[in-house]
Design a protein around this motif. Structure first.
Motif, mmCIF file in Angstrom:
data_model
loop_
_atom_site.group_PDB
_atom_site.id
_atom_site.type_symbol
_atom_site.label_atom_id
_atom_site.label_comp_id
_atom_site.label_asym_id
_atom_site.label_seq_id
_atom_site.Cartn_x
_atom_site.Cartn_y
_atom_site.Cartn_z
ATOM 1 N N GLU A 136 92.903 42.611 70.768
ATOM 2 C CA GLU A 136 93.707 41.615 71.455
ATOM 3 C C GLU A 136 92.798 40.551 72.071
ATOM 4 O O GLU A 136 91.682 40.859 72.511
ATOM 5 C CB GLU A 136 94.565 42.272 72.552
ATOM 6 C CG GLU A 136 93.827 42.710 73.804
ATOM 7 C CD GLU A 136 93.169 44.075 73.693
ATOM 8 O OE1 GLU A 136 92.747 44.618 74.741
ATOM 9 O OE2 GLU A 136 93.058 44.608 72.559
ATOM 10 N N TYR A 192 100.118 41.083 74.636
ATOM 11 C CA TYR A 192 100.812 42.134 73.903
ATOM 12 C C TYR A 192 101.023 41.739 72.439
ATOM 13 O O TYR A 192 101.280 40.577 72.132
ATOM 14 C CB TYR A 192 102.148 42.437 74.587
ATOM 15 C CG TYR A 192 101.949 42.862 76.018
ATOM 16 C CD1 TYR A 192 101.595 44.168 76.328
ATOM 17 C CD2 TYR A 192 102.058 41.946 77.058
ATOM 18 C CE1 TYR A 192 101.382 44.571 77.638
ATOM 19 C CE2 TYR A 192 101.840 42.325 78.382
ATOM 20 C CZ TYR A 192 101.500 43.639 78.670
ATOM 21 O OH TYR A 192 101.264 44.027 79.968
ATOM 22 N N PRO A 193 100.919 42.728 71.523
ATOM 23 C CA PRO A 193 101.012 42.439 70.079
ATOM 24 C C PRO A 193 102.437 42.093 69.674
ATOM 25 O O PRO A 193 103.403 42.685 70.155
ATOM 26 C CB PRO A 193 100.562 43.759 69.435
ATOM 27 C CG PRO A 193 100.906 44.802 70.447
ATOM 28 C CD PRO A 193 100.693 44.168 71.787
ATOM 29 N N TRP A 223 100.360 37.281 69.350
ATOM 30 C CA TRP A 223 100.230 37.844 70.694
ATOM 31 C C TRP A 223 101.033 37.012 71.685
ATOM 32 O O TRP A 223 101.192 35.807 71.511
ATOM 33 C CB TRP A 223 98.760 37.886 71.135
ATOM 34 C CG TRP A 223 97.868 38.601 70.170
ATOM 35 C CD1 TRP A 223 97.217 38.075 69.089
ATOM 36 C CD2 TRP A 223 97.555 39.988 70.186
ATOM 37 N NE1 TRP A 223 96.511 39.043 68.432
ATOM 38 C CE2 TRP A 223 96.683 40.238 69.077
ATOM 39 C CE3 TRP A 223 97.895 41.056 71.011
ATOM 40 C CZ2 TRP A 223 96.181 41.500 68.793
ATOM 41 C CZ3 TRP A 223 97.386 42.312 70.731
ATOM 42 C CH2 TRP A 223 96.543 42.533 69.639
ATOM 43 N N SER A 278 104.653 46.629 74.673
ATOM 44 C CA SER A 278 104.183 46.477 73.298
ATOM 45 C C SER A 278 105.241 46.935 72.293
ATOM 46 O O SER A 278 105.391 46.347 71.214
ATOM 47 C CB SER A 278 102.884 47.263 73.080
ATOM 48 O OG SER A 278 101.840 46.726 73.873
#
Length: 807
Positions: free
Chosen positions: A151, A643-644, A651, A697
């Motif tokens: 990330e 966060y993905p 992101w 996530s």
């Protein structure tokens, strides 16, 4: 800017730094605090003073030098009438700002109202909320910082907010100068998304010229230059070294016992070295392993290879350069040995802001001192009649000159005929097989040519040069010749400002050091934008942005929690130094009109970096150690993170700032794993941060970054995608705000570039295409008294040029 009155309405970090900058240039700044105190009083990092009192280092730094007042609504109207500049912060409520502006204009039609927000007051995202990590994401810094397969990671402090605050200070200065001259104030709108996007080096230009998405590369400077990275040495210490040009590459190879690398001609292309960085690292790793960090830097610098140890803030504060220049000032009220940055630049007659006032302590004196009928004589300046003569390379100096050019100042860039490279008998070619969206071939990548094609006149087609040098006129001059020196002196004689970012030795050799230009022009403002300042043992050190970043403590302040240092994904110090240079020059022009004499600015880009980390320096000296890096989390709020999302490397960044927002996030997530935290306070959320991150996530992975951000913003939660360079260029908000600008260029055609991130209600902005080499030789010299025949003769003998000399 002595004599001006600034009313800061407490709000954001960006607004607070804008106010601090006005205090740093001599303004009388009054901070209007709500009954419960300014938000900065509740922000970490926290320190304990000599009396055992817990204090906010952020407040102690940002609010120093300001009066603290608590005002009723009627008293606030009176204060609006007193102020020359009003600083407001908006967090997604442009209608409230519109009403406030009407109120300010009614009380004082000459007042300048500068408004700082995450996204500006207009456009699709005008009602979006923001935080420092959201600013980092929306402006494109986040996506470029961190390891490629992980990330992305934020800066080690609220540095994007400081970029926005400095940008707003420039806007407020310009609007104020125009208000004094015209008698009309105005609204100045600065959004952090655009301010940060404008502070990239070539990221956006890379997309508009080749369609390529710039990536993050961990400790390496991405895609075009190598070596320019961090290495760990035999003693465990880290250093950074940079060798982007041919001579430095050869000296780097010799110093590191890697002369075999010099035998490969392809390695002389900086981007080829980036492509083969692993190979280079394998060659040089044994040498670094055999030396301590201090030894490695000494050997590299002795061979004129830019290098520095990677220091933390505590180590940096003990350096001789800091002590000799007195870069830090004591805060004995907070404890013995507590220090922070004094001023971001040296300008005669300006003193450093002292400690902040107690909450509301200055209210009575402020109200008693308001005189709306007093006669003040503020200097009148007309920026459109000013001339800057610029001698600068790379980024920071050209960036400062470009901003002034956009604002209507006549910027004459004096270039050596070979400054853009030599004229090759066979210009480089991109070859076959390239298509839009690919990285340019290594041999032609570093210059960012349109369509990856150098063309017949590559010196006029370089995107990195054209981005930084628009709105200027070019004189290509060999100033080392007798006639060239005469031209140079005539230019200086008619200049209002002489700007350079050469080393002190290089400036003196050319005849443009401060005392030299003052001997020619006794009313000139001169500014030296050097890496470490004009004095001290490091005054002559070469200082690319990554070198300054490492030495200043920034690399050690950021990165993944519990891991090693990390560098910002762009050459961040150049942007910081360039913006502060504009603040300094405008302040110096004001000071010149007050004093009637010349003014000199000694700007250390290193010290401007410290100026945007003042609270971290206070915390380091007060607590005895540099703050620990905290990755993407916040020291004040929870949860916060990156966060993905769905898609490739997508992101979203978000911050929950209070209990009410947390409840709204819970309603959005609908995650049973968080049921026990439904009523959780900040302490509970911090303790469960890992579990919360996992739940967020799970929710973000099924959404695109922009969709996730829109849903979060609709719930009143500050969020933004980690925008790529391509995302920014085509973004709906950027388009609506007219941030990207297009202009025609004779050797390039029409291309889009980042515009000026300051939206003025009245002050004019004049953006013109960048000049071709020597394009304005004739018109500039004829204005100095030369004839057309003189110009023709000077070009024939090589004193002037319109194309580079042959290789």
């Amino acid at each position: 800017m002595r004599g001006i009155r600034v009313l800061e309405l407490a709000g954001s970090i960006a607004g607070a730094y804008c106010g601090r900058l006005f205090a740093c240039i001599g303004g009388d700044v009054a901070l209007v605090e709500p009954p419960d105190g300014a938000p900065t009083r509740r922000l970490g990092p926290w320190i304990t003073d000599s009396q055992g009192t817990r204090r906010s280092a952020t407040h102690e730094y940002l609010d120093a030098g300001k009066k603290s007042v608590v005002l009723s609504e009627s008293e606030l109207d009176l204060a609006f009438g007193w102020a020359d500049v009003v600083i407001s912060s908006s967090d997604g409520d442009p209608r409230a700002i519109e009403a406030r502006h009407e109120r300010i204009a009614a009380a004082n039609p000459q007042a300048v109202h500068v408004v700082l927000s995450g996204f500006g007051l207009t456009g699709p995202y005008a009602c979006w909320r923001s935080t420092p990590i959201v600013d980092w994401a929306s402006g494109g810094y986040l996506y470029l910082t961190g390891e490629p397969q992980r990330e992305p990671v934020q800066g080690g402090g609220p540095w994007a907010a400081y970029i926005a605050g400095t940008t707003a200070a420039v806007g407020a200065q310009v609007a104020l100068i125009n208000a004094v001259r015209t008698g009309r104030g105005e609204l100045v709108d600065v959004g952090a998304m655009e301010a940060v996007a404008a502070a990239h080096q070539w990221s956006l230009t890379m997309y508009t010229h080749t369609g390529a998405i710039k990536k993050r590369w961990g400790l390496r400077i991405g895609e075009a230059h190598y070596p320019m990275t961090l290495w760990q040495c035999g003693d465990g210490g880290w250093i950074v070294a940079g060798a982007p040009n041919r001579d430095q590459w050869e000296r780097f190879c010799i110093t590191t016992d890697s002369v075999l690398l010099m035998a490969d001609d392809a390695m002389y292309a900086p981007a080829e070295r980036f492509e083969r960085a692993d190979e280079i690292d394998a060659h040089v790793a044994p040498w670094f392993a055999q030396h301590s960090a201090e030894e490695a830097v000494a050997l590299l610098q002795a061979n004129r290879v830019p290098a520095s140890r990677v220091l933390d803030f505590a180590q940096m504060m003990q350096e001789e350069q800091v002590a000799v220049r007195e870069s830090l000032e004591p805060r004995t009220d907070l404890g013995d040995g507590v220090r922070t940055i004094a001023l971001p630049f040296r300008l005669a007659g300006v003193e450093s802001p002292q400690r902040p006032s107690a909450h509301g302590a200055d209210t009575a004196g402020f109200l008693d001192g308001i005189r709306l009928d007093d006669e003040r004589h503020l200097p009148e300046l007309d920026l459109s009649s000013m001339r800057v003569v610029e001698f600068s390379l790379a980024w920071a100096g050209p960036f400062a000159g470009r901003i002034l050019g956009d604002l209507g100042v006549d910027v004459v860039k004096v270039e050596h005929p070979a400054s853009r490279g030599l004229r090759e008998a066979e210009p480089p070619s991109r070859g076959d097989g390239w298509k839009w969206g690919d990285l340019a071939p290594a041999a032609v990548r570093a210059e960012v040519f349109p369509d990856a094609d150098p063309g017949e006149r590559p010196w006029n087609r370089m995107g990195i040069w054209n981005k930084m040098n628009r709105s200027k006129r070019s004189v290509a001059l060999d100033a080392k010749t007798e006639e060239g020196s005469t031209i140079l002196q005539r230019l200086i004689g008619e200049a209002d400002v002489v700007l350079h970012n050469y080393s002190p030795r290089g400036a003196r050799s050319l005849g443009i050091a401060g005392d030299q230009v003052e001997a020619i022009n006794d009313r000139v403002v001169s500014i030296a934008m050097t890496g470490f300042g004009e004095t001290g043992p490091m005054a002559g050190f070469a200082a690319y942005g990554p070198i300054l970043e490492a030495f200043s403590g920034f690399d050690e302040a950021m990165g993944y929690a519990g891991e090693g240092p990390m560098r910002v994904g762009v050459a961040f110090p150049d942007a910081v130094g360039g913006l502060h240079g504009v603040v300094a020059m405008l302040a110096a022009l004001w000071e010149r009109e007050l004093s009637g004499g010349a003014a000199h600015i000694d700007l250390s880009q290193f010290e401007t970096l410290l100026a945007i980390a003042g609270e971290l320096l206070l915390a380091t000296s007060a607590e005895g150690a540099a703050p620990r890096r905290h990755g993407n989390r916040s020291i004040d709020h929870a949860p916060q993170g990156v966060y993905p999302c769905a898609g490739d490397d997508g992101w979203v960044a978000l911050t929950v700032q209070d209990d009410a927002e947390w409840k709204r996030l819970m309603a959005l997530l609908q995650d049973d794993a968080l049921t026990d935290l439904e009523a959780g306070d900040l302490t509970a959320r911090r303790a469960a941060h890992d579990d919360i991150d996992a739940a967020i996530s799970r929710w973000t992975r099924s959404r695109s970054p922009l969709d996730a951000a829109r849903q979060l913003q609709a719930a009143g939660i500050a969020a933004a995608p980690a925008f790529t360079n391509g995302d920014i260029v085509g973004n709906e908000h950027i388009v609506a705000r007219d941030f990207m600008v297009e202009y025609d260029h004779p050797d390039v055609g029409r291309r889009a570039f980042p515009g000026l991130p300051i939206h003025f209600e009245r002050s004019p902005v004049r953006i013109a295409p960048p000049p071709t080499l020597g394009q304005h030789n004739g018109e500039v010299l004829m204005a100095l008294g030369y004839s057309a025949a003189d110009v023709e003769r000077l070009e024939a003998i090589g004193v002037l040029a319109c194309e580079p000399p042959p290789a």
